[in-house]
Design a protein around this motif. Sequence first.
Motif, PDB file in Angstrom:
ATOM      1  N   GLY A   1       0.851  -1.176   0.000  1.00 30.63           N
ATOM      2  CA  GLY A   1       0.000   0.000   0.000  1.00 30.63           C
ATOM      3  C   GLY A   1       0.887   1.225   0.000  1.00 30.63           C
ATOM      4  N   ALA A   2       0.351   2.351  -0.384  1.00 38.33           N
ATOM      5  CA  ALA A   2       1.128   3.587  -0.349  1.00 38.33           C
ATOM      6  C   ALA A   2       0.178   4.753  -0.202  1.00 38.33           C
ATOM      7  N   TYR A   3       0.677   5.830   0.378  1.00 41.98           N
ATOM      8  CA  TYR A   3      -0.102   7.058   0.481  1.00 41.98           C
ATOM      9  C   TYR A   3       0.853   8.238   0.454  1.00 41.98           C
ATOM     10  N   GLY A   4       0.323   9.386   0.110  1.00 39.37           N
ATOM     11  CA  GLY A   4       1.170  10.568   0.080  1.00 39.37           C
ATOM     12  C   GLY A   4       0.428  11.783  -0.400  1.00 39.37           C
ATOM     13  N   ARG A   5       1.138  12.872  -0.468  1.00 42.47           N
ATOM     14  CA  ARG A   5       0.624  14.096  -1.067  1.00 42.47           C
ATOM     15  C   ARG A   5       1.811  14.974  -1.459  1.00 42.47           C
ATOM     16  N   GLY A   6       1.561  15.809  -2.436  1.00 42.83           N
ATOM     17  CA  GLY A   6       2.627  16.667  -2.935  1.00 42.83           C
ATOM     18  C   GLY A   6       3.542  15.978  -3.923  1.00 42.83           C
ATOM     19  N   MET A   7       3.481  14.643  -3.977  1.00 43.82           N
ATOM     20  CA  MET A   7       4.214  13.831  -4.952  1.00 43.82           C
ATOM     21  C   MET A   7       3.187  13.044  -5.750  1.00 43.82           C
ATOM     22  N   SER A   8       3.261  13.106  -7.067  1.00 45.63           N
ATOM     23  CA  SER A   8       2.306  12.397  -7.899  1.00 45.63           C
ATOM     24  C   SER A   8       2.523  10.890  -7.812  1.00 45.63           C
ATOM     25  N   ALA A   9       1.446  10.144  -7.634  1.00 53.87           N
ATOM     26  CA  ALA A   9       1.552   8.692  -7.585  1.00 53.87           C
ATOM     27  C   ALA A   9       1.825   8.107  -8.965  1.00 53.87           C
ATOM     28  N   TYR A  10       1.477   8.855 -10.006  1.00 57.43           N
ATOM     29  CA  TYR A  10       1.566   8.314 -11.366  1.00 57.43           C
ATOM     30  C   TYR A  10       2.989   8.041 -11.810  1.00 57.43           C
ATOM     31  N   GLY A  11       3.964   8.702 -11.234  1.00 56.98           N
ATOM     32  CA  GLY A  11       5.345   8.505 -11.644  1.00 56.98           C
ATOM     33  C   GLY A  11       6.136   7.592 -10.734  1.00 56.98           C
ATOM     34  N   LEU A  12       5.476   6.937  -9.790  1.00 58.26           N
ATOM     35  CA  LEU A  12       6.184   6.120  -8.815  1.00 58.26           C
ATOM     36  C   LEU A  12       6.437   4.708  -9.320  1.00 58.26           C
ATOM     37  N   GLY A  13       7.467   4.086  -8.779  1.00 55.55           N
ATOM     38  CA  GLY A  13       7.740   2.678  -8.995  1.00 55.55           C
ATOM     39  C   GLY A  13       8.185   2.072  -7.680  1.00 55.55           C
ATOM     40  N   PHE A  14       7.955   0.779  -7.506  1.00 60.24           N
ATOM     41  CA  PHE A  14       8.279   0.113  -6.246  1.00 60.24           C
ATOM     42  C   PHE A  14       9.296  -0.995  -6.481  1.00 60.24           C
ATOM     43  N   ALA A  15      10.101  -1.250  -5.463  1.00 64.41           N
ATOM     44  CA  ALA A  15      11.111  -2.307  -5.564  1.00 64.41           C
ATOM     45  C   ALA A  15      11.433  -2.834  -4.178  1.00 64.41           C
ATOM     46  N   VAL A  16      11.892  -4.076  -4.133  1.00 62.20           N
ATOM     47  CA  VAL A  16      12.332  -4.661  -2.863  1.00 62.20           C
ATOM     48  C   VAL A  16      13.487  -3.837  -2.310  1.00 62.20           C
ATOM     49  N   VAL A  17      13.430  -3.552  -1.018  1.00 56.48           N
ATOM     50  CA  VAL A  17      14.509  -2.824  -0.354  1.00 56.48           C
ATOM     51  C   VAL A  17      15.644  -3.801  -0.100  1.00 56.48           C
ATOM     52  N   LYS A  18      16.776  -3.557  -0.715  1.00 53.59           N
ATOM     53  CA  LYS A  18      17.915  -4.477  -0.584  1.00 53.59           C
ATOM     54  C   LYS A  18      18.591  -4.334   0.779  1.00 53.59           C
ATOM     55  N   ASP A  19      18.601  -3.142   1.332  1.00 56.51           N
ATOM     56  CA  ASP A  19      19.240  -2.918   2.631  1.00 56.51           C
ATOM     57  C   ASP A  19      18.394  -1.938   3.424  1.00 56.51           C
ATOM     58  N   ILE A  20      17.536  -2.455   4.305  1.00 57.13           N
ATOM     59  CA  ILE A  20      16.633  -1.602   5.079  1.00 57.13           C
ATOM     60  C   ILE A  20      17.427  -0.678   6.003  1.00 57.13           C
ATOM     61  N   GLY A  21      18.655  -1.063   6.320  1.00 57.15           N
ATOM     62  CA  GLY A  21      19.491  -0.245   7.179  1.00 57.15           C
ATOM     63  C   GLY A  21      19.796   1.134   6.575  1.00 57.15           C
ATOM     64  N   GLN A  22      19.701   1.252   5.261  1.00 54.11           N
ATOM     65  CA  GLN A  22      19.962   2.526   4.612  1.00 54.11           C
ATOM     66  C   GLN A  22      18.871   3.552   4.900  1.00 54.11           C
ATOM     67  N   TYR A  23      17.726   3.087   5.410  1.00 55.25           N
ATOM     68  CA  TYR A  23      16.643   3.999   5.762  1.00 55.25           C
ATOM     69  C   TYR A  23      16.793   4.545   7.175  1.00 55.25           C
ATOM     70  N   ALA A  24      17.636   3.914   7.974  1.00 56.39           N
ATOM     71  CA  ALA A  24      17.756   4.291   9.388  1.00 56.39           C
ATOM     72  C   ALA A  24      18.488   5.633   9.538  1.00 56.39           C
TER      73      ALA A  24
END
Length: 247
Positions: free
Chosen positions: A224-247
Amino acid sequence: MRTGRVRPKGGGPGWSGESEEASGHMETTSQTTSRAVAQEPAAESGQQVPSARRTVDGYLLAPFPWYGLDEAFTGPRWLMQVGTAADGVVEHGSIGHGEEPSVRNEATEDREKFAVVVTVAANPSRRSADGTGLLEATSVSSAAWLAGVGLLTFTWPGQMDHSLRDDWLEQQTETAWALADDLAGPAWSTLSLPVDGVPTPFHYRESEFGWVLAGSTEAGVHVGAYGRGMSAYGLGFAVVKDIGQYA
């Protein structure tokens, strides 16, 4: 049609840091599990969610892959919160992209540009570890509801008094639940977006508060995804290879 799900009690997540919903857990009852929940909102003062709640540990315990925006997105990425079943197994969680949102009065504050991706394990209905009940099956509707309520946690309609926001949240959470239960209904359209490079159909809807979408992946999870101010039409999703990079 609902299949063994219990309507959120007390209006669902987002009421306070002391609620079961805000704790990020799925509640198990003697009949069914009532609901998966969204992440905690930021403080009503507009402060960001404390970083202490954003550790990578819970994400590393997940028995499924996490999804985020693909490499085409080059902005900031950050952790939010995971949700667990009654037996402690991680079942869903959210990661953010863009400007970290806070609960702000949209009449007086600029709204941040962000997109949050929610990953939900695709689980069948199953008995809880303690044998006291059944954990409800997850579906695309689970991802749609988590995303819908997640958007609400960072929304404060203009001209709304502080004392009325809880009532508004309860009403809107019920609406989000009903919409997630009717993905074939007129409120939703179909949007094709790449998931791991493969065009994938998503259920998509817009509101005055932002957008929400939900679909499934070949990796055995719902997204699922949600947001505003960023268009959903240009998004793409992918498996996160290293979740630690988000920390």
